[in-house]
Enzyme design. Structure first.
Site, PDB file in Angstrom:
ATOM      1  CG  ASP A  44      -1.822   1.208   1.244  1.00  0.00           C
ATOM      2  OD1 ASP A  44      -2.844   1.139   0.536  1.00  0.00           O
ATOM      3  OD2 ASP A  44      -1.529   2.219   1.916  1.00  0.00           O
ATOM      4  CE1 TYR A  49       0.136   7.731   2.861  1.00  0.00           C
ATOM      5  CE2 TYR A  49       0.483   5.479   2.142  1.00  0.00           C
ATOM      6  CZ  TYR A  49      -0.320   6.444   2.729  1.00  0.00           C
ATOM      7  OH  TYR A  49      -1.563   6.097   3.167  1.00  0.00           O
ATOM      8  CE  LYS A  74      -4.005   4.617   0.275  1.00  0.00           C
ATOM      9  NZ  LYS A  74      -2.638   4.484   0.766  1.00  0.00           N
ATOM     10  CG  HIS A 107      -4.806   9.602   0.275  1.00  0.00           C
ATOM     11  ND1 HIS A 107      -3.449   9.546   0.095  1.00  0.00           N
ATOM     12  CD2 HIS A 107      -5.021   9.166   1.540  1.00  0.00           C
ATOM     13  CE1 HIS A 107      -2.874   9.085   1.204  1.00  0.00           C
ATOM     14  NE2 HIS A 107      -3.813   8.856   2.092  1.00  0.00           N
TER      15      HIS A 107
HETATM   16  N1  LIG Z   1      -5.798   6.056   3.440  1.00  0.00           N
HETATM   17  C1  LIG Z   1      -5.357   6.790   4.432  1.00  0.00           C
HETATM   18  O1  LIG Z   1      -5.760   7.951   4.622  1.00  0.00           O
HETATM   19  C2  LIG Z   1      -4.337   6.208   5.363  1.00  0.00           C
HETATM   20  C3  LIG Z   1      -4.082   6.840   6.601  1.00  0.00           C
HETATM   21  C4  LIG Z   1      -3.141   6.237   7.445  1.00  0.00           C
HETATM   22  C5  LIG Z   1      -2.487   5.086   7.071  1.00  0.00           C
HETATM   23  N2  LIG Z   1      -2.743   4.510   5.849  1.00  0.00           N
HETATM   24  C6  LIG Z   1      -2.024   3.274   5.410  1.00  0.00           C
HETATM   25  O2  LIG Z   1      -2.087   2.322   6.452  1.00  0.00           O
HETATM   26  C7  LIG Z   1      -0.762   1.928   6.809  1.00  0.00           C
HETATM   27  C8  LIG Z   1      -0.691   1.507   8.258  1.00  0.00           C
HETATM   28  O3  LIG Z   1      -1.101   2.521   9.129  1.00  0.00           O
HETATM   29  P1  LIG Z   1      -0.092   3.424  10.000  1.00  0.00           P
HETATM   30  O4  LIG Z   1       1.219   3.490   9.327  1.00  0.00           O
HETATM   31  O5  LIG Z   1      -0.821   4.690  10.266  1.00  0.00           O
HETATM   32  O6  LIG Z   1       0.021   2.687  11.422  1.00  0.00           O
HETATM   33  P2  LIG Z   1       0.085   1.198  11.979  1.00  0.00           P
HETATM   34  O7  LIG Z   1       0.294   0.215  10.908  1.00  0.00           O
HETATM   35  O8  LIG Z   1      -1.088   1.047  12.892  1.00  0.00           O
HETATM   36  O9  LIG Z   1       1.380   1.287  12.933  1.00  0.00           O
HETATM   37  C9  LIG Z   1       2.688   1.396  12.440  1.00  0.00           C
HETATM   38  C10 LIG Z   1       3.652   1.442  13.632  1.00  0.00           C
HETATM   39  O10 LIG Z   1       3.601   0.165  14.318  1.00  0.00           O
HETATM   40  C11 LIG Z   1       4.904  -0.344  14.465  1.00  0.00           C
HETATM   41  N3  LIG Z   1       4.825  -1.805  14.373  1.00  0.00           N
HETATM   42  C12 LIG Z   1       4.630  -2.568  13.265  1.00  0.00           C
HETATM   43  N4  LIG Z   1       4.586  -3.871  13.576  1.00  0.00           N
HETATM   44  C13 LIG Z   1       4.771  -3.959  14.922  1.00  0.00           C
HETATM   45  C14 LIG Z   1       4.829  -5.043  15.802  1.00  0.00           C
HETATM   46  N5  LIG Z   1       4.668  -6.290  15.391  1.00  0.00           N
HETATM   47  N6  LIG Z   1       5.043  -4.770  17.138  1.00  0.00           N
HETATM   48  C15 LIG Z   1       5.209  -3.498  17.560  1.00  0.00           C
HETATM   49  N7  LIG Z   1       5.151  -2.416  16.742  1.00  0.00           N
HETATM   50  C16 LIG Z   1       4.934  -2.649  15.432  1.00  0.00           C
HETATM   51  C17 LIG Z   1       5.717   0.252  13.333  1.00  0.00           C
HETATM   52  O11 LIG Z   1       7.076   0.265  13.703  1.00  0.00           O
HETATM   53  P3  LIG Z   1       8.316   0.022  12.675  1.00  0.00           P
HETATM   54  O12 LIG Z   1       7.965   0.733  11.392  1.00  0.00           O
HETATM   55  O13 LIG Z   1       9.458   0.600  13.410  1.00  0.00           O
HETATM   56  O14 LIG Z   1       8.479  -1.450  12.444  1.00  0.00           O
HETATM   57  C18 LIG Z   1       5.101   1.638  13.254  1.00  0.00           C
HETATM   58  O15 LIG Z   1       5.656   2.486  14.242  1.00  0.00           O
HETATM   59  C19 LIG Z   1       0.065   3.151   6.443  1.00  0.00           C
HETATM   60  O16 LIG Z   1       1.446   2.878   6.409  1.00  0.00           O
HETATM   61  C20 LIG Z   1      -0.542   3.509   5.124  1.00  0.00           C
HETATM   62  O17 LIG Z   1      -0.065   2.621   4.104  1.00  0.00           O
HETATM   63  C21 LIG Z   1      -3.667   5.049   5.016  1.00  0.00           C
END
Ligand SMILES: NC(=O)c1ccc[n+]([C@@H]2O[C@H](COP(=O)([O-])OP(=O)(O)OC[C@H]3O[C@@H](n4cnc5c(N)ncnc54)[C@H](OP(=O)(O)O)[C@@H]3O)[C@@H](O)[C@H]2O)c1
Length: 265
Positions: A44, A49, A74, A107
């Site tokens: 994704d 990004y 997106k 997005h």
């Molecule tokens: N469409 C939208 O508007 C939108 C908005 C937000 C996000 N997104 C998408 O959704 C994805 C995921 O959401 P997010 O990045 O907001 O947050 P998330 O996936 O909820 O959290 C990411 C965080 O969790 C940590 N992490 C990952 N695996 C772990 C584990 N097994 N144990 C402990 N910590 C862990 C990562 O650390 P490390 O990186 O250090 O491993 C990072 O700090 C985004 O990257 C993006 O692609 C889309």
């Protein structure tokens, strides 16, 4: 490892776990290569990004055939409208060095209804041109999905929204499921904010799994797709190990108690 898939309204299959790449600039190429090795087949990204080029490089370096990988990107807010959206997909494809993406999403919904409609018309043209195998939306609330009935010829295949036990959004999720719109849960790990919650820790202990694995498994058992972001190799590998256990009814009832309309972004 064979990853389960969900069928989109186009007939395409999406792996139920993908690698999120927000906040991963400079680390995305290595993380994507690590993820592909670990068995991920779904990535994704988004123009905003800044990871599309790195993903393109990783895809070129990897031995995994292009058609086995599901790539989502997106269109960003300032590119919306007809011309901007048509130009944005070309720019994204060029950065990704791909002929098509598997899914192209709006997005965020534009505040103007006219622009929302124009953008969707451009998305439909992108789909008809084969530049995206499926099109969808992100951050669309119920009223905006309903509004699409008035102008969409092709209904969205996906709504990518923030979903985790602290913000279940049952009405929106149920509406999507009932209308053949797949749901991707973003920020499925609550951006780490609630990984140490005692209810989750207890369920993790009972299942011999980590809190992150419990959160991801919860999303998958809901019938959704999850896209955890992880740059650390250990996290990348841990997050995909969620297909060898099942949360019980009791686990799910306890997680339901956490729902409090809490956004983490
Ligand atoms: N469409 C939208 O508007 C939108 C908005 C937000 C996000 N997104 C998408 O959704 C994805 C995921 O959401 P997010 O990045 O907001 O947050 P998330 O996936 O909820 O959290 C990411 C965080 O969790 C940590 N992490 C990952 N695996 C772990 C584990 N097994 N144990 C402990 N910590 C862990 C990562 O650390 P490390 O990186 O250090 O491993 C990072 O700090 C985004 O990257 C993006 O692609 C889309």
């Amino acid at each position: 490892m064979e990853i389960p898939t969900i069928e989109l309204n186009t007939g395409a299959e999406v792996p139920v776990i993908g690698l999120g790449t927000w906040d991963m600039e400079g680390e995305a190429e290595a993380s994507v290569l690590e993820a592909l090795q670990a068995g991920y087949r779904h990535l994704d990204t988004a123009k905003i990004y800044g990871t599309e080029k790195e993903i393109g490089r990783a895809l070129r370096k990897s031995d995994v055939p292009r058609e086995e990988i599901f790539v989502t990107t997106k269109v960003w807010n300032t590119d919306q409208g007809e011309e901007g959206t048509l130009a944005a997909i070309d720019a994204s494809l060029s950065k990704l060095d791909l002929d098509y993406v598997d899914l192209y999403l709006i997005h965020w919904p534009h505040h103007s209804e006219r622009i929302r409609e124009e953008t969707w018309k451009a998305m439909e043209a992108i789909y008809n041109d084969g530049k995206a195998k499926a099109i969808g939306v992100s951050n669309y609330e119920l009223h905006l999905l309903r509004e699409m009935d008035s102008y969409a010829e092709i209904m969205p295949a996906m709504n990518q929204i923030e979903v985790h036990p602290f913000w279940y959004r049952k009405d929106l999720v149920d509406y999507c499921h009932a209308h053949d719109i797949a749901v991707t849960n973003y920020s499925p790990l609550t951006r780490r904010e609630h990984l140490e919650d005692p209810v989750i820790a207890n369920i993790a202990k009972r299942n011999g799994k980590s809190p992150a694995q419990v959160l991801l498994r919860w999303g998958v058992q809901l019938g959704n797709i999850v896209i955890p972001k992880a740059a650390k190799p250990a996290h990348i590998r841990e997050n995909i190990e969620i297909f060898d256990f099942e949360l019980t009814k009791k686990d799910i009832e306890e997680l339901a108690e956490l729902d409090q309309n809490l956004s983490v972004i």
